[in-house]
Design an enzyme around this catalytic site. Structure first.
Site, PDB file in Angstrom:
ATOM      1  N   ASP A  13      15.295  33.702  -3.932  1.00  0.00           N
ATOM      2  CA  ASP A  13      15.944  32.008  -3.362  1.00  0.00           C
ATOM      3  C   ASP A  13      17.606  31.117  -2.696  1.00  0.00           C
ATOM      4  OD1 ASP A  13      13.715  32.052  -4.021  1.00  0.00           O
ATOM      5  OD2 ASP A  13      13.601  30.499  -4.932  1.00  0.00           O
ATOM      6  N   ASP A  51      12.248  30.037  -1.504  1.00  0.00           N
ATOM      7  CA  ASP A  51      11.291  28.584  -2.068  1.00  0.00           C
ATOM      8  C   ASP A  51      10.839  27.773  -1.111  1.00  0.00           C
ATOM      9  OD1 ASP A  51      10.219  28.126  -4.097  1.00  0.00           O
ATOM     10  OD2 ASP A  51      11.577  25.801  -4.834  1.00  0.00           O
ATOM     11  N   HIS A  53       8.553  25.015   0.824  1.00  0.00           N
ATOM     12  CA  HIS A  53       7.234  23.458   0.111  1.00  0.00           C
ATOM     13  C   HIS A  53       7.627  22.298   1.564  1.00  0.00           C
ATOM     14  CE1 HIS A  53       8.024  25.090  -3.818  1.00  0.00           C
ATOM     15  NE2 HIS A  53       8.942  24.616  -4.197  1.00  0.00           N
ATOM     16  N   SER A  59       5.226  20.036  -7.010  1.00  0.00           N
ATOM     17  CA  SER A  59       6.483  20.277  -8.202  1.00  0.00           C
ATOM     18  C   SER A  59       7.159  19.380  -8.213  1.00  0.00           C
ATOM     19  CB  SER A  59       7.086  21.800  -8.278  1.00  0.00           C
ATOM     20  OG  SER A  59       7.819  21.598  -6.825  1.00  0.00           O
ATOM     21  N   HIS A  70      12.695  19.446  -2.701  1.00  0.00           N
ATOM     22  CA  HIS A  70      14.100  20.513  -2.534  1.00  0.00           C
ATOM     23  C   HIS A  70      12.897  21.446  -1.768  1.00  0.00           C
ATOM     24  CE1 HIS A  70      11.597  21.620  -6.202  1.00  0.00           C
ATOM     25  NE2 HIS A  70      11.610  23.182  -5.842  1.00  0.00           N
ATOM     26  N   LYS A  94       7.008  31.626  -1.151  1.00  0.00           N
ATOM     27  CA  LYS A  94       6.828  31.279  -1.190  1.00  0.00           C
ATOM     28  C   LYS A  94       6.857  29.404  -1.871  1.00  0.00           C
ATOM     29  CE  LYS A  94      10.597  32.144  -5.085  1.00  0.00           C
ATOM     30  NZ  LYS A  94      10.263  30.970  -5.124  1.00  0.00           N
ATOM     31  N   GLU A 101       2.428  25.549  -8.044  1.00  0.00           N
ATOM     32  CA  GLU A 101       3.651  26.171  -8.075  1.00  0.00           C
ATOM     33  C   GLU A 101       3.942  27.089  -7.907  1.00  0.00           C
ATOM     34  OE1 GLU A 101       6.406  25.718  -7.727  1.00  0.00           O
ATOM     35  OE2 GLU A 101       7.761  24.724  -8.431  1.00  0.00           O
ATOM     36  N   ALA A 129      16.670  31.124  -9.599  1.00  0.00           N
ATOM     37  CA  ALA A 129      18.140  30.885 -11.092  1.00  0.00           C
ATOM     38  C   ALA A 129      17.412  31.689 -11.615  1.00  0.00           C
ATOM     39  CB  ALA A 129      17.583  29.034 -11.344  1.00  0.00           C
ATOM     40  N   CYS A 133      13.024  31.620 -11.366  1.00  0.00           N
ATOM     41  CA  CYS A 133      12.766  31.970 -10.191  1.00  0.00           C
ATOM     42  C   CYS A 133      12.903  33.576 -10.261  1.00  0.00           C
ATOM     43  CB  CYS A 133      12.997  31.802  -9.213  1.00  0.00           C
ATOM     44  SG  CYS A 133      11.688  30.303  -8.573  1.00  0.00           S
TER      45      CYS A 133
HETATM   46 ZN    ZN Z   1      10.353  24.758  -5.907  1.00  0.00          ZN
END
Ligand code: ZN
Length: 194
Positions: A13, A51, A53, A59, A70, A94, A101, A129, A133
């Protein structure tokens, strides 16, 4: 000893929204890029997770989740850091289902199978982070039976509560992950460059 023929680098990420100035920027998050590039030069398979979304992901605060919006698909913030994008052999996504989530890169469909198909038994993990993740990816990698090394100077924590990052590293160690510096990892990689 890390046999490069059976190892892969996973850059978790490293996306604009998680870098300083991003929608969910990790303080100092950009420090992971240099070490990840050093590692990338020595590994034969480099995976980047992202990530990714939908705009109404569960989330996000508007849906009752903990995070501001985000890494929304199609936005600049969802993009990987350009240097990480450039070295990624494979990018896995993902969190694309609005109702689920997914912190772990191994929630991305097929990552474990892909690694096994390439005879990878050892993953070296860095990115963002540490306490979310990276942690989830490392714990899942151990559950999937991979040897795991965390590149400790190539990760950075959110630390919503002081010490979250250090506690996450302890959790990873507790399930058998090794936590090492990039220099230490690089000095231990053996096998032919391809
Ligand atoms: Zn996320």
């Amino acid at each position: 000893m890390i046999d490069r023929s059976g190892a892969a680098l996973i850059a978790v990420d490293v996306q604009r929204d998680f870098l300083p100035g991003g929608a969910l920027g990790v303080t100092g998050g950009d420090v992971v890029v240099g070490p990840l590039l050093e590692l990338a030069a020595r590994f034969r398979l480099r995976i980047a997770t992202r990530d990714f979304h939908p705009p109404d992901h569960c989330s996000f605060v508007a849906q009752g989740g903990p995070w501001p919006p985000h890494c929304v698909i199609g936005t600049r913030g969802a993009g990987l850091h350009s240097a990480i994008d450039a070295i990624a052999d494979i990018i896995v996504s993902k969190g694309s289902n609005r109702d689920v989530e997914q912190y772990s890169g191994f929630d991305a469909p097929g990552l474990a199978a892909l690694l096994r198909a390439r005879d990878v038994g050892h993953v070296v993990i860095g990115g963002l982070a540490t306490d979310y993740c990276v942690r989830a990816t490392a714990l899942a990698a151990r559950r999937e039976g991979f040897a795991v090394t965390i590149a400790v100077d190539a990760v950075r924590a959110v630390d919503l509560t002081t010490g979250d990052g250090d506690r996450a590293l302890d959790e990873m160690r507790a399930v058998g992950a090794e936590v090492r510096t990039c220099a230490d990892i690089l000095s231990d990689v053996c096998g032919e460059e391809s």
